[in-house]
Design a protein around this motif. Structure first.
Motif, PDB file in Angstrom:
ATOM      1  N   LEU A  16      -0.461  18.723  24.864  1.00  0.00           N
ATOM      2  CA  LEU A  16       0.436  17.572  24.875  1.00  0.00           C
ATOM      3  C   LEU A  16       0.730  17.136  26.310  1.00  0.00           C
ATOM      4  N   TYR A  19      -1.251  14.505  28.322  1.00  0.00           N
ATOM      5  CA  TYR A  19      -1.092  13.068  28.067  1.00  0.00           C
ATOM      6  C   TYR A  19       0.055  12.506  28.896  1.00  0.00           C
ATOM      7  N   GLU A  21       3.521  10.422  29.228  1.00  0.00           N
ATOM      8  CA  GLU A  21       4.670  10.471  28.327  1.00  0.00           C
ATOM      9  C   GLU A  21       4.717   9.235  27.417  1.00  0.00           C
ATOM     10  N   TRP A  22       4.140   8.138  27.902  1.00  0.00           N
ATOM     11  CA  TRP A  22       4.154   6.876  27.141  1.00  0.00           C
ATOM     12  C   TRP A  22       2.804   6.204  27.288  1.00  0.00           C
ATOM     13  N   PRO A  23       2.528   5.186  26.464  1.00  0.00           N
ATOM     14  CA  PRO A  23       1.194   4.576  26.536  1.00  0.00           C
ATOM     15  C   PRO A  23       1.027   3.633  27.727  1.00  0.00           C
ATOM     16  N   HIS A  24       1.411   4.116  28.908  1.00  0.00           N
ATOM     17  CA  HIS A  24       1.204   3.383  30.158  1.00  0.00           C
ATOM     18  C   HIS A  24       0.706   4.418  31.157  1.00  0.00           C
ATOM     19  N   VAL A  31      -7.632   5.610  27.280  1.00  0.00           N
ATOM     20  CA  VAL A  31      -7.598   6.752  26.368  1.00  0.00           C
ATOM     21  C   VAL A  31      -8.959   6.955  25.729  1.00  0.00           C
ATOM     22  N   GLU A  32      -9.575   5.850  25.297  1.00  0.00           N
ATOM     23  CA  GLU A  32     -10.907   5.949  24.702  1.00  0.00           C
ATOM     24  C   GLU A  32     -11.730   4.743  25.117  1.00  0.00           C
TER      25      GLU A  32
ATOM     26  N   GLY B  98       7.614   2.354  20.709  1.00  0.00           N
ATOM     27  CA  GLY B  98       6.361   3.033  21.059  1.00  0.00           C
ATOM     28  C   GLY B  98       6.059   2.893  22.546  1.00  0.00           C
ATOM     29  N   GLY B  99       6.414   1.744  23.110  1.00  0.00           N
ATOM     30  CA  GLY B  99       6.198   1.494  24.538  1.00  0.00           C
ATOM     31  C   GLY B  99       7.252   2.135  25.416  1.00  0.00           C
ATOM     32  N   GLY B 210       0.665  -0.285  27.921  1.00  0.00           N
ATOM     33  CA  GLY B 210       0.495  -0.492  26.481  1.00  0.00           C
ATOM     34  C   GLY B 210      -0.948  -0.376  26.043  1.00  0.00           C
ATOM     35  N   PHE B 211      -1.619   0.709  26.449  1.00  0.00           N
ATOM     36  CA  PHE B 211      -3.018   0.853  26.028  1.00  0.00           C
ATOM     37  C   PHE B 211      -3.107   1.305  24.578  1.00  0.00           C
ATOM     38  N   SER B 212      -4.331   1.320  24.067  1.00  0.00           N
ATOM     39  CA  SER B 212      -4.495   1.709  22.669  1.00  0.00           C
ATOM     40  C   SER B 212      -4.855   3.192  22.586  1.00  0.00           C
ATOM     41  N   ALA B 213      -4.610   3.778  21.435  1.00  0.00           N
ATOM     42  CA  ALA B 213      -4.944   5.186  21.218  1.00  0.00           C
ATOM     43  C   ALA B 213      -5.373   5.338  19.769  1.00  0.00           C
ATOM     44  N   GLY B 214      -6.568   5.798  19.584  1.00  0.00           N
ATOM     45  CA  GLY B 214      -7.152   5.900  18.239  1.00  0.00           C
ATOM     46  C   GLY B 214      -6.870   7.236  17.573  1.00  0.00           C
ATOM     47  N   PRO B 215      -7.710   7.606  16.635  1.00  0.00           N
ATOM     48  CA  PRO B 215      -7.453   8.824  15.845  1.00  0.00           C
ATOM     49  C   PRO B 215      -7.277  10.075  16.700  1.00  0.00           C
ATOM     50  N   ARG B 216      -7.998  10.162  17.825  1.00  0.00           N
ATOM     51  CA  ARG B 216      -7.929  11.382  18.615  1.00  0.00           C
ATOM     52  C   ARG B 216      -6.569  11.542  19.294  1.00  0.00           C
ATOM     53  N   ASP B 217      -6.013  10.444  19.812  1.00  0.00           N
ATOM     54  CA  ASP B 217      -4.895  10.574  20.744  1.00  0.00           C
ATOM     55  C   ASP B 217      -3.561  10.027  20.253  1.00  0.00           C
ATOM     56  N   ALA B 220      -0.415  12.369  19.639  1.00  0.00           N
ATOM     57  CA  ALA B 220       0.239  12.943  20.823  1.00  0.00           C
ATOM     58  C   ALA B 220       1.394  12.049  21.278  1.00  0.00           C
ATOM     59  N   PHE B 221       1.167  10.735  21.257  1.00  0.00           N
ATOM     60  CA  PHE B 221       2.224   9.818  21.710  1.00  0.00           C
ATOM     61  C   PHE B 221       3.384   9.788  20.715  1.00  0.00           C
ATOM     62  N   ILE B 223       4.304  12.329  18.853  1.00  0.00           N
ATOM     63  CA  ILE B 223       5.060  13.580  19.028  1.00  0.00           C
ATOM     64  C   ILE B 223       6.026  13.415  20.194  1.00  0.00           C
ATOM     65  N   LYS B 224       5.545  12.818  21.278  1.00  0.00           N
ATOM     66  CA  LYS B 224       6.402  12.632  22.453  1.00  0.00           C
ATOM     67  C   LYS B 224       7.580  11.702  22.136  1.00  0.00           C
TER      68      LYS B 224
END
Ligand code: SF4
Ligand code: SF4
Lengths: 101, 396
Positions: A16, A19, A21-24, A31-32, B98-99, B210-217, B220-221, B223-224
């Motif tokens: 964990l 990663y 902490e946030w999607p930035h 990420v992919e 989420g952001g 604000g990136f994307s995260a698919g099935p793998r990741d 994790a976000f 959970i955080k």
């Protein structure tokens, strides 16, 4: 001409804490990559290219960059094959490749 | 401390708090009964009392999107809405949480259509419990002011970084005048220093926001984000204590218990109706009845452990809410029932009471009747909703 910062290599996260902490995250970390989404492959003909930067600015996945020798190149890990660049290039310098992917 | 009280409506108290909190961007779209908050703020922007970027948007969806963008730039932001407006924001609610944008929003609790209604109840916010926002509920105008200030401190706490929705009952709080103590600016500045963002758009240190995260990741976000919500329970208690030390008022964190230690029957509720329930408790206690009140100040994070602790002595519990989840029961009742599941060896009865829909009055008599109902052994059928004074002859 400004060159896009290189994609920062990012090891596949295990824990964990690997990663953010946030999607930035710092630019370059994706990420992919979306190569697996691609149904067709765009190809840049640098002899036709006028270096107008439209494709560079409009590619939704930041897949297009400028190489050291001033060529426009598509990162095949990132390109999802949406065709936005083909539509936006006013000089027909980008076309679908014969190779499917 | 500034001892002078001002005579303010709930909305004016919120506006006073927002002015003291110094957000750099306020983006709003008016909707009853929230409008007088943003009218007041607009007036103060116009006459120079507050300096902020005030954006009058074309919709609630845009208002929340705008504060998200501003928050991404690393500034303190505020917005406010109600009812249909909140529902119109729904997509952006999930996006903001989420952001991890620490936006503060006041929601003036109001019924949702259909049938159309502008009056108060809690169906709007409760329907958005899963959006990832912290959800707080104020009892009176003073608490609305205090919690607005506390909300910024909770949202922006580095271990939280989540948006906060502060809920204020439509009309019964938003438009009702009370003497309210407005703290001095220097005290508030001490309590709430300028926002120090942990991430922001910055040309020198570029971020992909604000990136994307698919099935793998993706998990994790999530959970955080879940952990941040859990952290918020501790943080809201810390913030409340700090507020008490500096400003002189505190509320005890996520729940407020009143005579629950030895109560045989307890009403669990939230928002403005708690004041009347407290009065009824006083009356019944004076007559020797062992009744209590547990007021929930937060639904997200849901303070399950504190609820278990507070209801340890109680065997009959009535959950009173201005909400119903059609096809089951009151959502808060389901939550309280869930919190008590892990009580060792003892299973108190929980009954779901729905009242006050669309601004319908809940009277002291109604509350006495709830306590009387809790005394009766008539087992309600599972998940039966007890309609509090529905205003019609109730044929089952
Ligand atoms: S096809 Fe789409 S993703 Fe690929 S380079 Fe062109 S614009 Fe970018
Ligand atoms: S849009 Fe076409 S001409 Fe412009 S830089 Fe890209 S490939 Fe070259």
């Amino acid at each position: 001409m400004s060159v896009r910062p290189p994609v920062i290599p990012w090891a596949t996260p295990q824990a964990l804490s690997d990663y953010p902490e946030w999607p930035h995250a710092p630019s370059g970390i994706l990420v992919e990559g979306h190569a697996s989404w691609r149904q067709a492959l765009p190809q840049i003909d640098n002899s036709q290219c006028k270096k107008c930067l439209q494709c560079y600015l409009l590619c939704p996945d930041a897949a297009i960059s400028v190489s050291e020798d001033n060529k426009f190149v598509i990162d095949l890990e990132l390109c999802k094959g949406c065709g936005v660049c083909i539509r936006e290039c006013r000089f027909e310098a980008i076309r679908w490749s014969e190779e499917k992917k | 401390m500034n001892k002078e009280k001002e005579f303010l409506s709930g909305n004016e108290a919120v506006a006073a708090a927002v002015a003291l909190a110094r957000p750099e961007v306020i983006a709003v779209y008016p909707i009853t009964p929230q409008t007088t908050i943003v009218e007041k703020l607009a007036e103060w922007v116009a006459n120079g009392k507050i300096q902020t970027q005030y954006l009058n948007m074309e919709s609630e969806h845009s208002a929340l999107s705008a504060v998200m963008g501003a928050s991404a730039m690393g500034v303190r932001t505020f917005t406010s809405t109600s009812s249909q407006g909140l529902l119109y924001m729904s997509e952006c609610l999930h996006y903001a949480a989420g952001g991890r944008f620490p936006i503060v929003m006041v929601n003036a609790n109001r019924a949702v259509a259909l049938p159309w209604s502008i009056f108060g109840d809690q169906r709007d916010s409760i329907s958005q419990l899963e959006s990832g926002w912290i959800q707080l509920y104020a009892e009176n105008a003073q608490e609305a002011l205090d919690l607005t200030l506390q909300s910024f401190a909770i949202a922006e706490h580095p271990e939280v970084m989540l948006p906060v929705m502060l809920n204020v009952d439509g009309f019964s709080l938003t438009h009702t005048y009370e003497p309210v103590h407005v703290p001095l600016a220097e005290k508030v500045n001490q309590f709430l220093p300028p926002y120090a963002p942990t991430f922001r758009m910055d040309l020198e240190h570029p971020l992909s926001l604000g990136f994307s995260a698919g099935p793998r990741d993706n998990t994790a976000f999530k959970i955080k984000q879940h952990r941040a919500q859990l952290n918020a329970e501790k943080v809201l208690e810390q913030v409340d204590r700090k507020y008490g030390e500096i400003i002189g008022r505190s509320y005890g964190g996520a729940v407020e218990s009143y005579y629950t230690e030895d109560a045989e029957r307890t009403i669990v509720t939230l928002g403005s109706i708690s004041g009347l329930v407290r009065d009824v408790v006083d009356t019944l206690r004076a007559a020797g009845e062992k009744v209590g009140l547990l007021r929930l100040r937060s639904l997200r994070p849901f303070p399950a452990a504190r609820i278990r602790e507070a209801l340890a002595a109680t065997s009959r519990i009535g959950v009173l809410e201005k909400n119903v989840s059609a096809g089951y029961e009151g959502t808060v009742a389901t939550h309280v029932r869930g919190a008590l599941q892990t009580l060792q060896g003892r299973q108190p009865q929980v009954r779901s009471f729905t009242g006050g829909l669309s601004g319908r009055d809940i009277s002291a008599k109604d509350i006495r009747e709830i306590y009387a109902d809790l005394q009766s052994d008539t087992q309600s059928t599972e998940n039966e909703v007890h309609w509090v004074d529905p205003g019609v002859i109730y044929e089952s």
